[in-house]
Scaffold this active site. Structure first.
Site, PDB file in Angstrom:
ATOM      1  N   HIS A 201       0.798  -1.237   0.000  1.00  0.00           N
ATOM      2  CA  HIS A 201       0.000   0.000   0.000  1.00  0.00           C
ATOM      3  C   HIS A 201       0.823   1.276   0.000  1.00  0.00           C
ATOM      4  O   HIS A 201       0.268   2.365  -0.060  1.00  0.00           O
ATOM      5  CB  HIS A 201      -0.961   0.023   1.194  1.00  0.00           C
ATOM      6  CG  HIS A 201      -0.269   0.270   2.505  1.00  0.00           C
ATOM      7  ND1 HIS A 201       0.346  -0.725   3.202  1.00  0.00           N
ATOM      8  CD2 HIS A 201      -0.080   1.397   3.216  1.00  0.00           C
ATOM      9  CE1 HIS A 201       0.879  -0.224   4.305  1.00  0.00           C
ATOM     10  NE2 HIS A 201       0.645   1.063   4.338  1.00  0.00           N
TER      11      HIS A 201
HETATM   12  C1  UD1 Z   1      -2.203   5.093   6.238  1.00  0.00           C
HETATM   13  C2  UD1 Z   1      -0.884   5.586   6.824  1.00  0.00           C
HETATM   14  C3  UD1 Z   1       0.187   4.516   6.619  1.00  0.00           C
HETATM   15  C4  UD1 Z   1      -0.253   3.197   7.167  1.00  0.00           C
HETATM   16  C5  UD1 Z   1      -1.575   2.802   6.511  1.00  0.00           C
HETATM   17  C6  UD1 Z   1      -2.090   1.480   6.993  1.00  0.00           C
HETATM   18  C7  UD1 Z   1      -0.522   8.018   6.698  1.00  0.00           C
HETATM   19  C8  UD1 Z   1       0.246   9.076   6.034  1.00  0.00           C
HETATM   20  N1  UD1 Z   1      -0.433   6.784   6.152  1.00  0.00           N
HETATM   21  O1  UD1 Z   1      -2.020   4.954   4.841  1.00  0.00           O
HETATM   22  O2  UD1 Z   1       1.360   4.920   7.314  1.00  0.00           O
HETATM   23  O3  UD1 Z   1       0.726   2.208   6.911  1.00  0.00           O
HETATM   24  O4  UD1 Z   1      -2.529   3.839   6.815  1.00  0.00           O
HETATM   25  O5  UD1 Z   1      -3.262   1.126   6.337  1.00  0.00           O
HETATM   26  O6  UD1 Z   1      -1.173   8.278   7.675  1.00  0.00           O
HETATM   27  N2  UD1 Z   1      -9.403   4.313   2.187  1.00  0.00           N
HETATM   28  C9  UD1 Z   1     -10.597   3.642   2.151  1.00  0.00           C
HETATM   29  N3  UD1 Z   1     -11.119   3.244   3.350  1.00  0.00           N
HETATM   30  C10 UD1 Z   1     -10.521   3.486   4.536  1.00  0.00           C
HETATM   31  C11 UD1 Z   1      -9.307   4.178   4.546  1.00  0.00           C
HETATM   32  C12 UD1 Z   1      -8.759   4.581   3.357  1.00  0.00           C
HETATM   33  O7  UD1 Z   1     -11.158   3.401   1.122  1.00  0.00           O
HETATM   34  O8  UD1 Z   1     -11.059   3.084   5.588  1.00  0.00           O
HETATM   35  C13 UD1 Z   1      -8.802   4.749   0.912  1.00  0.00           C
HETATM   36  C14 UD1 Z   1      -9.119   6.181   0.630  1.00  0.00           C
HETATM   37  O9  UD1 Z   1      -9.458   6.293  -0.711  1.00  0.00           O
HETATM   38  C15 UD1 Z   1      -7.842   6.922   0.887  1.00  0.00           C
HETATM   39  C16 UD1 Z   1      -6.784   5.855   0.675  1.00  0.00           C
HETATM   40  O10 UD1 Z   1      -7.391   4.606   0.988  1.00  0.00           O
HETATM   41  O11 UD1 Z   1      -7.671   8.000   0.036  1.00  0.00           O
HETATM   42  C17 UD1 Z   1      -5.601   6.060   1.555  1.00  0.00           C
HETATM   43  O12 UD1 Z   1      -5.986   6.225   2.920  1.00  0.00           O
HETATM   44  P1  UD1 Z   1      -5.099   7.129   3.918  1.00  0.00           P
HETATM   45  O13 UD1 Z   1      -5.636   7.063   5.298  1.00  0.00           O
HETATM   46  O14 UD1 Z   1      -4.892   8.474   3.347  1.00  0.00           O
HETATM   47  O15 UD1 Z   1      -3.681   6.457   3.894  1.00  0.00           O
HETATM   48  P2  UD1 Z   1      -3.243   4.920   3.832  1.00  0.00           P
HETATM   49  O16 UD1 Z   1      -2.696   4.648   2.490  1.00  0.00           O
HETATM   50  O17 UD1 Z   1      -4.305   4.028   4.364  1.00  0.00           O
END
Ligand code: UD1
Length: 352
Positions: A201
């Site tokens: 990811h």
């Molecule tokens: C975040 C953390 C990362 C961690 C990871 C574990 C930061 C900068 N990054 O990354 O360090 O390793 O979590 O999972 O804080 N999304 C969904 N559903 C959710 C959450 C996210 O669909 O419940 C999608 C959204 O489209 C979002 C994307 O995933 O834009 C990324 O989510 P985000 O929380 O920004 O960062 P992660 O890549 O999950």
């Protein structure tokens, strides 16, 4: 003592659970659990609360997704009035996600004491958003709880006073130790007997078309020799869909709950990942881990544990896979203080 825990993303939940548990019942301690809502899908959040035995959050800020600036600003804007109202004696933050650094900024400016659980880790790679979050949070913290000696050294090098640094061990391993017996009972009948387990990811791997395509091709290559099980993070699923990438011969599913994923890790022939926490969990479990990153903020997993870094080098990935496929892979040992009692040490320091 009023303790405010702030968490937001999946890897925070297994870290806060043991600390909440260790502080529960200590005389004079009242605890509030805030979920920023950074992760909001049930399979990224709710199911972890259930399995880890976490109470429902007292407050959910419901921030959701956004660019880094938007997400961080939303957390700060929604958290500030709550901190003003509750006036905690200390706020505890976990790991290196946006929820961690946003909370640190709010609390530091309001003069609230701040404790960082999993302090001092450094990848020395500022292109990772998590590295920026670590640097900010550690600079603003009054109590820094480190998992390993390298953490202490990094903090001292950055001018943090020795009196603030407490090496307590790895709280995420506390959750693993507690729930491993449950994971061992979990039936893996629907999975192959010998398999590689994959997670992916990191923006550096999945946001760039060429690198994502390359990794997926390698996984298909590996899938010709060993079954591959790949629970896909929502971010990666979006990227794979926009790339139109099909994965033949790979068993793809959605993000798995904690206990199921732990069960799969424990029995895996190899784990291929770009996660931070999974490098540690495989080291504890003695399962070979190939990390698709050039640097790690968790160097003990390489020096003592079962982890090997291959960066984005497909040839090295396939070579390391072959080594494990043919010979079983690197044997390691469990780093000091990764013993299931890190949270108790934190609680004793806070209450001492
Ligand atoms: C975040 C953390 C990362 C961690 C990871 C574990 C930061 C900068 N990054 O990354 O360090 O390793 O979590 O999972 O804080 N999304 C969904 N559903 C959710 C959450 C996210 O669909 O419940 C999608 C959204 O489209 C979002 C994307 O995933 O834009 C990324 O989510 P985000 O929380 O920004 O960062 P992660 O890549 O999950």
């Amino acid at each position: 003592m009023n303790v405010l825990h702030v968490v937001g993303a999946r890897p925070n939940f297994m870290k806060v659970a043991p600390v909440l548990g260790a502080l529960r019942g200590r005389p004079g301690v009242a605890q509030t659990l805030v979920h920023t809502g950074q992760h909001y899908d049930a399979n990224m959040s709710e199911v972890f609360f259930q399995q880890l035995g976490l109470p429902a959050p007292d407050v959910n800020l419901g921030v959701g997704s956004g660019t880094h600036a938007v997400q961080t600003a939303e957390i700060m804007t929604r958290l500030e009035p709550l901190v003003v109202e509750r006036k905690p004696d200390i706020a505890l933050v976990y790991g290196d996600v946006n929820s961690t650094s946003a909370t640190a900024l709010v609390c530091a400016k309001l003069g609230i004491r701040l404790g960082h659980v999993e302090a001092g880790l450094r990848s020395f790679d500022r292109s990772m958003p998590e590295e920026i979050n670590r640097l900010i949070t550690d600079q603003l913290s009054d109590l820094l709880f480190t998992p390993s000696e390298d953490g202490d050294e990094n903090l001292r090098r950055e001018g943090i006073g020795r009196e603030k640094i407490h090496r307590v061990g790895n709280v995420m391993i506390d959750s693993l130790v507690r729930l491993l017996p449950l994971a061992e009972k979990f039936s893996l009948a629907q999975f192959p007997a010998r398999y590689a387990l994959v997670t992916l990811h990191r923006p550096s791997n999945v946001d760039d078309d060429a690198s994502l395509r390359g990794i997926l091709e390698s996984l298909q290559e590996i899938g010709r020799r060993m079954a591959v099980v790949f629970p896909v993070h929502p971010r990666t699923r979006q990227r794979m869909e926009s790339l139109g990438a099909a994965l033949n011969g790979v068993q793809v599913c959605g993000p798995l709950p904690y206990v199921e994923f732990l069960a799969l890790q424990r029995r895996a022939a190899v784990v291929i990942t770009d996660s931070g926490g999974i490098q540690e969990e495989t080291t504890y479990l003695g399962v070979p881990c190939i990390t698709l990153r050039g640097k790690t903020e968790r160097p003990v997993t390489v020096s003592l544990g079962t982890n090997v870094l291959v960066g984005q080098d497909r040839r090295r990935l396939e070579e390391e896979f072959t080594r494990i496929f043919e010979g079983g892979g690197k044997r390691g040992r469990v780093p000091p203080l990764w013993d299931g009692h890190a949270a108790e040490r934190i609680a004793s320091i806070l209450c001492g």
